[in-house]
Structure formats: C-alpha cells, structure tokens
Design a protein around this motif. Sequence first.
Motif, mmCIF file in Angstrom:
data_model
loop_
_atom_site.group_PDB
_atom_site.id
_atom_site.type_symbol
_atom_site.label_atom_id
_atom_site.label_comp_id
_atom_site.label_asym_id
_atom_site.label_seq_id
_atom_site.Cartn_x
_atom_site.Cartn_y
_atom_site.Cartn_z
ATOM 1 N N LEU A 45 7.566 -35.119 31.956
ATOM 2 C CA LEU A 45 7.674 -34.010 32.910
ATOM 3 C C LEU A 45 6.538 -33.921 33.929
ATOM 4 C CD1 LEU A 45 9.029 -31.161 30.586
ATOM 5 C CD2 LEU A 45 10.311 -32.808 31.978
ATOM 6 N N PRO A 46 5.264 -34.089 33.545
ATOM 7 C CA PRO A 46 4.189 -33.943 34.540
ATOM 8 C C PRO A 46 4.358 -34.792 35.793
ATOM 9 C CG PRO A 46 3.263 -33.889 32.356
ATOM 10 C CD PRO A 46 4.707 -34.236 32.182
ATOM 11 N N PRO A 47 4.752 -36.085 35.698
ATOM 12 C CA PRO A 47 4.935 -36.851 36.937
ATOM 13 C C PRO A 47 6.026 -36.271 37.828
ATOM 14 C CG PRO A 47 4.751 -38.341 35.069
ATOM 15 C CD PRO A 47 4.895 -36.962 34.509
ATOM 16 N N MET A 48 7.075 -35.724 37.213
ATOM 17 C CA MET A 48 8.139 -35.099 37.996
ATOM 18 C C MET A 48 7.615 -33.859 38.717
ATOM 19 S SD MET A 48 11.125 -35.427 35.094
ATOM 20 C CE MET A 48 12.310 -34.459 36.026
ATOM 21 N N LEU A 49 6.861 -33.040 37.979
ATOM 22 C CA LEU A 49 6.299 -31.833 38.583
ATOM 23 C C LEU A 49 5.327 -32.177 39.709
ATOM 24 C CD1 LEU A 49 5.733 -29.869 35.268
ATOM 25 C CD2 LEU A 49 7.272 -29.175 37.119
ATOM 26 N N GLU A 50 4.532 -33.215 39.504
ATOM 27 C CA GLU A 50 3.569 -33.631 40.529
ATOM 28 C C GLU A 50 4.259 -34.153 41.786
ATOM 29 O OE1 GLU A 50 1.154 -36.427 38.484
ATOM 30 O OE2 GLU A 50 0.343 -34.917 37.094
ATOM 31 N N ASP A 51 5.500 -34.632 41.621
ATOM 32 C CA ASP A 51 6.276 -35.097 42.776
ATOM 33 C C ASP A 51 7.074 -33.978 43.429
ATOM 34 O OD1 ASP A 51 5.388 -37.680 42.611
ATOM 35 O OD2 ASP A 51 7.095 -38.419 41.450
ATOM 36 N N GLY A 52 6.873 -32.746 42.959
ATOM 37 C CA GLY A 52 7.540 -31.603 43.556
ATOM 38 C C GLY A 52 8.941 -31.346 43.035
ATOM 39 N N ILE A 53 9.301 -31.973 41.929
ATOM 40 C CA ILE A 53 10.620 -31.748 41.330
ATOM 41 C C ILE A 53 10.525 -30.556 40.386
ATOM 42 C CG2 ILE A 53 12.426 -32.725 39.855
ATOM 43 C CD1 ILE A 53 11.514 -35.494 40.809
ATOM 44 N N LYS A 54 11.325 -29.544 40.624
ATOM 45 C CA LYS A 54 11.307 -28.366 39.771
ATOM 46 C C LYS A 54 11.894 -28.706 38.397
ATOM 47 C CE LYS A 54 11.429 -24.619 43.157
ATOM 48 N NZ LYS A 54 12.147 -23.385 43.589
ATOM 49 N N VAL A 55 11.324 -28.074 37.363
ATOM 50 C CA VAL A 55 11.768 -28.304 35.988
ATOM 51 C C VAL A 55 12.029 -26.965 35.313
ATOM 52 C CG1 VAL A 55 11.110 -29.187 33.712
ATOM 53 C CG2 VAL A 55 10.504 -30.477 35.781
ATOM 54 N N LEU A 56 13.214 -26.850 34.719
ATOM 55 C CA LEU A 56 13.587 -25.653 33.972
ATOM 56 C C LEU A 56 13.845 -26.035 32.520
ATOM 57 C CD1 LEU A 56 14.596 -22.702 33.584
ATOM 58 C CD2 LEU A 56 16.862 -23.523 34.313
ATOM 59 N N ILE A 57 13.153 -25.385 31.596
ATOM 60 C CA ILE A 57 13.409 -25.510 30.168
ATOM 61 C C ILE A 57 14.038 -24.187 29.722
ATOM 62 C CG2 ILE A 57 12.415 -25.951 27.887
ATOM 63 C CD1 ILE A 57 12.092 -28.280 29.873
ATOM 64 N N TYR A 58 15.192 -24.251 29.074
ATOM 65 C CA TYR A 58 15.818 -23.020 28.624
ATOM 66 C C TYR A 58 16.268 -23.152 27.183
ATOM 67 C CZ TYR A 58 20.489 -25.128 29.170
ATOM 68 O OH TYR A 58 21.583 -25.936 29.055
ATOM 69 N N ALA A 59 16.373 -22.010 26.499
ATOM 70 C CA ALA A 59 16.802 -22.011 25.100
ATOM 71 C C ALA A 59 17.444 -20.680 24.769
ATOM 72 C CB ALA A 59 15.611 -22.263 24.180
#
Length: 211
Positions: free
Chosen positions: A113-127
């Motif tokens: 996840l960190p490389p995705m976030l650093e590239d500006g890709i939003k990340v949603l974790i839901y449960a």
Amino acid sequence: NGGTNGGTNGGTNGGGSGNGTHYLECLAALELCEITQEIPYTLTGMNPYDMREKCEVPPLCYDFSNVATYLARDDVRAALNVPDGTRWSDCNKGVTIRFELGGDYMQSYHNLLPPMLEDGIKVLIYAGDQDFICNWLGNRAWTQVLSWEHTDEFAAAPVGNWTAAGAPAGELQESNGFAFLRVYEAGHMVPRDQPAVALDMINSFVDGSLF
C-alpha cells in the motif's frame, strides 16, 4: 473487503515469502491462528463471517447453491469458455491446502500500500462490524500503524460518522488519501448484508466524494 484475511491477526498475518526463508514461520503463524482463534470460534457453532448468526451450512455457512446452478448452465459455461469436465466449487480445499503448505496463506500484503499512496492512489480499507474472521478491530489496528509518510497524521485523524442514503452507516477515518471505514450492521460480505450502503460506498469512493 481488504481481501487479505486480515482481521483475526490484526490484518498483517505473518510476513515473508512462502518460497523464501520465512516458509516455516508462515506455517507456524497459520497453525497458531487456527488453534487459538479460528477453531475455538468454529466450535461455538456461530458464523465467523457474521457473529449475529449460526453457521447454517458449514464450512462457508451460507447456501451458495444458486451460484453453482447458474454457473453450471451450458450458456454460461460457453460464455466463460469453461473447459469440459470442470465444475464450479465455492471453496476448493485442494487449492487452499496448496496455499497453506506453500507458506503463502499467511503472507502480509499491507506493504504493497505505501507505494500506491505515495503515487497519489487513494486507498480505502473497509470492514463490516459483525465480521469475526476479518474483524474491524484488527483491520483498524493495522491501518493505525501502517508505515508510510503520513503514519502519524492518519493515526491522529478524527473518526467521523459516515452516512449513506441519509442514515448513519458507519465510521470513517481518513488522511492524505488513506481511509478506514467501519460499516455498521454488516458481516464479512458487506454488499450482501448492506447492499444500498455498499453501493453508496463504492460510488462515492470512485467519484472522490467519500474522502
């Protein structure tokens, strides 16, 4: 649903490569998880995917026969180019065992996840908050300590009420393109238990209005 069997072990599940030096550690982690958490819960007869219900159809607890009926239709098999002699299985234990014995079952994927976030890709974790096997407490715990450039900011971000279709539907914590969403009154399969809420969640995430 975050996809990584994250809940009972806080979502990080072992770490290492099933084909490398951590092979035995991954197997040991799997055994520890099953012996101390999964098996005792299963023995209660309750549904690990929804703590409000009994496990009516072991081992998956739900009747998925309608799926098998649909996928067995000749026109569906033809459309999907399914080879002759093969059939659908809701949960193929043979495949699962290969993952387990290969050490892959307990690998951690949170470091993707960190490389995705650093590239500006939003990340949603839901449960869903009625899920045991990937429970919201474990998933929230690993999002709080995920190592990335905004770890402290995310951990300090307020937890706000989230509404869907004009009604309270969950709790949302977000910062710098990373978010964790607890969905009320939903088990492992949020779209099954709260279809309208799940649709609102996906639509608002895609169009950027969720956070």
